[in-house]
Design a protein around this motif. Structure first.
Motif, PDB file in Angstrom:
ATOM      1  N   MET A 151      -8.225 -29.483  12.972  1.00 53.12           N
ATOM      2  CA  MET A 151      -7.267 -30.574  13.144  1.00 53.12           C
ATOM      3  C   MET A 151      -6.556 -30.880  11.827  1.00 53.12           C
ATOM      4  N   ARG A 152      -7.296 -30.838  10.744  1.00 51.48           N
ATOM      5  CA  ARG A 152      -6.700 -31.108   9.438  1.00 51.48           C
ATOM      6  C   ARG A 152      -5.650 -30.040   9.101  1.00 51.48           C
TER       7      ARG A 152
ATOM      8  N   LEU B  91      -4.053 -28.122  11.258  1.00 48.42           N
ATOM      9  CA  LEU B  91      -2.948 -28.253  12.195  1.00 48.42           C
ATOM     10  C   LEU B  91      -2.009 -29.385  11.796  1.00 48.42           C
ATOM     11  N   THR B  92      -2.562 -30.550  11.486  1.00 51.08           N
ATOM     12  CA  THR B  92      -1.709 -31.690  11.117  1.00 51.08           C
ATOM     13  C   THR B  92      -0.959 -31.414   9.816  1.00 51.08           C
ATOM     14  N   THR B  93      -1.596 -30.699   8.894  1.00 56.12           N
ATOM     15  CA  THR B  93      -0.912 -30.330   7.644  1.00 56.12           C
ATOM     16  C   THR B  93       0.288 -29.435   7.934  1.00 56.12           C
ATOM     17  N   ASN B  94       0.079 -28.423   8.805  1.00 55.44           N
ATOM     18  CA  ASN B  94       1.181 -27.524   9.165  1.00 55.44           C
ATOM     19  C   ASN B  94       2.292 -28.263   9.902  1.00 55.44           C
ATOM     20  N   LEU B  95       1.889 -29.189  10.769  1.00 56.00           N
ATOM     21  CA  LEU B  95       2.888 -29.961  11.507  1.00 56.00           C
ATOM     22  C   LEU B  95       3.728 -30.813  10.567  1.00 56.00           C
ATOM     23  N   LEU B  96       3.075 -31.418   9.585  1.00 59.39           N
ATOM     24  CA  LEU B  96       3.803 -32.225   8.600  1.00 59.39           C
ATOM     25  C   LEU B  96       4.754 -31.360   7.780  1.00 59.39           C
TER      26      LEU B  96
ATOM     27  N   ALA C 148       2.011 -29.452  20.358  1.00 56.39           N
ATOM     28  CA  ALA C 148       1.146 -30.128  19.389  1.00 56.39           C
ATOM     29  C   ALA C 148       0.084 -30.948  20.108  1.00 56.39           C
ATOM     30  N   SER C 149       0.490 -31.633  21.173  1.00 58.58           N
ATOM     31  CA  SER C 149      -0.483 -32.418  21.949  1.00 58.58           C
ATOM     32  C   SER C 149      -1.538 -31.517  22.559  1.00 58.58           C
TER      33      SER C 149
ATOM     34  N   LEU D 228      -3.957 -30.346  19.847  1.00 61.77           N
ATOM     35  CA  LEU D 228      -4.845 -31.424  19.391  1.00 61.77           C
ATOM     36  C   LEU D 228      -5.839 -31.844  20.468  1.00 61.77           C
TER      37      LEU D 228
END
Length: 433
Positions: free
Chosen positions: A266-267, A269-274, A223-224, A227
Motif C-alpha cells: 500500500m505504501r 502504491l500510494t507513493t506511485n500514485l502521488l 486505484a480503488s 487498494l
C-alpha cells in the motif's frame, strides 16, 4: 421535446459552441465594418481630393464659369462682371462643376454644363466642408454628388459672393453599393460556414476533456481496486488477531508478516500514485552535465541486484563524452526499465542494458530474453495499472504503474520510448532523449 432541447442548451457542448460562434460572429462583424469603411474611403477619397484642390484654386474656376457666360465686360441691371480674358482658366482638376451665387443666394450661371445642378440651393451652414447631396433630374432620376461651398470676395466680380464646387458621384455610388452587396454576401456565407466550424470546434475541444475525464475515472477505479485487496487482507488478519487475544506474537508471526507485506504494498502504491498525480501537472527537469562514470555507478548496483535474483546482467556504457540531462529523472527511468526486465525474465534471465550517445541524442536500450510481449499488449503497456500477465501477483508483477511513470519521464525530457521484439525471444525497450 422541450426537455431534450433544455438538456442540449445546458450541455457543455452547447456552451463551447456558443463561445466559438460568438467569437466568429464578432470577427465577421468587425471585419465587415472595417472593409466597408475602407471601401468607402477608397471610392470617395479621390473625389474629395479633387474638390479640395478646386477650392485651393477657386479663382481659376470662377473665371472659367464666367467665361462661359460673358466674353466682354458688361453693365446691366446693377450687375457688373469684370472678367479678364488674360486670366486663363487653370484646368488642374477635371470633372468639377461650379455654381456661383450672389448675396441673395441666386445662381448666376445656370446655363450650359451646369444645367443639371440648376436646382441646388445655396447652403451656408457648412462652409468649406465637403457635403453629400442629392437631387432629382428632369427625367426623374436621382443624382448624387459631393459639393463644397466657399465664400468669395473679389473686386473682379463683386456680385459673386459664394461659389459651390460639385462632383457627380452617382456612378461611384452605384459601384460602391455593388461592392457592399458583394462584401456582405461573402461575409454572410462565411458566417454560415462558421456555424458548422463552431459545432466542429465545440466537439473537438471537448474531446481531450472527455478523454481526460475517462482516464481519471479509470485511474480512480483501478486505484480503488488495487487498494481494496490489501485493505481486505489487513482487515481479515487483524480480525483474526482480535479473535485470539491470548496468543503470543510468535504464534501470529505469519499473520503479522503478511499484514506488513500488504502495508508495504500500500505504501509503494500510494507513493506511485502521488508521483503520477504530481507529474500530471508537468515535470520541470533540472538539466545538468552528466559524466560517463554516472552510468557505470548505476550499472554496478544493477549487477548486484541481478546477481541476488539469479539473473545475468550485462551493462554497456558507450557514452564517450559528457552529456546533458536530469540526473534524478534519468536514474529513475533506467531503474524502472531494469526492474521491469528483472520481473519478466525467468531463472536463466539475461538483461543487456546499453547506454550510448550520438551527436544529438542519448539512447537507452534494455533487452531481455523473457517471454516477450504480444502485439495487442504493446499498445497498452504504458497505460496505468495495465499488466501483461494478469495472473502475476503484485509482489512479482508490480502494480502496472512503472512504465506509465517511465513514459511521463521520457516525455518531460522530450524523448520517445518504443517497445519491440528481441531475437530469438524477449523484449527490447528503446528510449531516445
Amino acid at each position: 421535446m422541450l426537455n431534450r432541447l433544455r438538456k442540449r442548451l445546458a450541455s457543455e457542448t452547447f456552451t463551447h459552441f456558443f463561445h466559438f460562434f460568438a467569437v466568429f460572429t464578432s470577427i465577421f462583424v468587425i471585419m465587415t465594418t472595417i472593409i466597408l469603411q475602407i471601401m468607402r474611403y477608397g471610392v470617395y477619397s479621390s473625389v474629395d481630393t479633387r474638390l479640395q484642390e478646386a477650392v485651393n484654386s477657386y479663382e481659376s474656376y470662377v473665371n472659367m464659369a464666367l467665361a462661359r457666360i460673358f466674353s466682354v465686360e458688361t453693365d446691366g441691371d446693377g450687375i457688373t462682371f469684370k472678367f479678364d480674358p488674360s486670366k486663363k482658366p487653370n484646368y488642374k482638376v477635371s470633372n468639377i462643376d461650379v455654381l456661383l451665387y450672389d448675396k441673395e443666394g441666386n445662381i448666376l450661371n445656370t446655363v450650359g454644363a451646369y444645367a443639371q445642378f440648376g436646382t441646388v440651393s445655396l447652403d451656408t451652414s457648412k462652409l468649406n466642408e465637403i457635403v453629400d447631396g442629392q437631387l432629382q433630374t428632369s427625367f426623374g432620376q436621382k443624382e448624387k454628388f459631393h459639393y463644397v461651398t466657399i465664400k468669395v470676395s473679389s473686386s473682379d466680380y463683386p456680385s459673386v459672393k459664394y461659389a459651390t464646387f460639385l462632383v457627380n458621384v452617382s456612378q461611384l455610388d452605384e459601384a460602391n453599393d455593388r461592392f457592399i452587396t458583394i462584401t456582405i454576401s461573402v461575409m454572410v456565407v462565411f458566417w454560415i460556414i462558421s456555424v458548422a466550424a463552431s459545432v466542429y470546434l465545440a466537439k473537438w475541444s471537448r474531446k481531450p476533456i472527455l478523454e481526460s475525464y475517462e482516464k481519471q475515472k479509470s485511474f480512480v477505479e483501478n486505484a480503488s481496486h488495487e487498494l481494496r485487496t490489501p485493505l481486505a487482507v489487513l482487515q481479515n488478519r487483524l480480525e483474526s488477531l482480535f479473535r485470539k487475544p491470548n496468543s503470543t506474537i510468535l504464534d501470529n508471526s505469519e499473520s503479522i508478516a503478511a499484514s506488513l507485506d500488504e502495508v508495504r504494498n500500500m505504501r509503494l502504491l500510494t507513493t506511485n500514485l502521488l508521483n503520477l498525480a504530481r507529474r500530471d501537472d508537468g515535470l520541470n527537469p533540472e538539466i545538468e552535465d552528466i559524466v560517463p562514470n554516472f552510468i557505470d555507478d548505476i550499472f554496478e548496483n544493477y549487477s548486484m541486484i541481478a546477481e541476488d535474483s539469479g539473473k545475468t546482467f550485462i551493462g554497456k556504457n558507450q557514452t564517450n563524452r559528457t552529456f546533458k540531462s536530469d540526473k534524478t529523472l534519468l536514474k529513475q527511468l533506467m531503474t524502472i526499465l531494469f526492474d521491469n526486465a528483472i520481473k519478466y525474465t525467468g531463472d536463466d534471465g539475461e538483461i543487456i542494458f546499453t547506454v550510448k550517445t550520438t551527436d544529438k541524442q542519448l539512447i537507452l536500450q534494455v533487452a531481455d530474453n523473457g517471454p516477450g510481449i504480444a502485439d495487442e499488449d504493446k499498445k497498452k503497456i504504458f497505460d496505468r495499472f495495465y499488466r501483461v500477465d494478469k495472473a502475476r501477483t503484485r509482489q512479482s508483477g508490480g502494480f502496472g504503474l512503472g512504465l506509465s511513470l517511465a513514459q511521463q519521464i521520457v516525455h518531460s525530457l522530450k524523448g520517445t520510448i518504443v517497445v519491440k521484439d528481441n531475437t530469438p525471444k524477449g523484449t527490447i525497450f528503446e528510449v531516445k532523449l
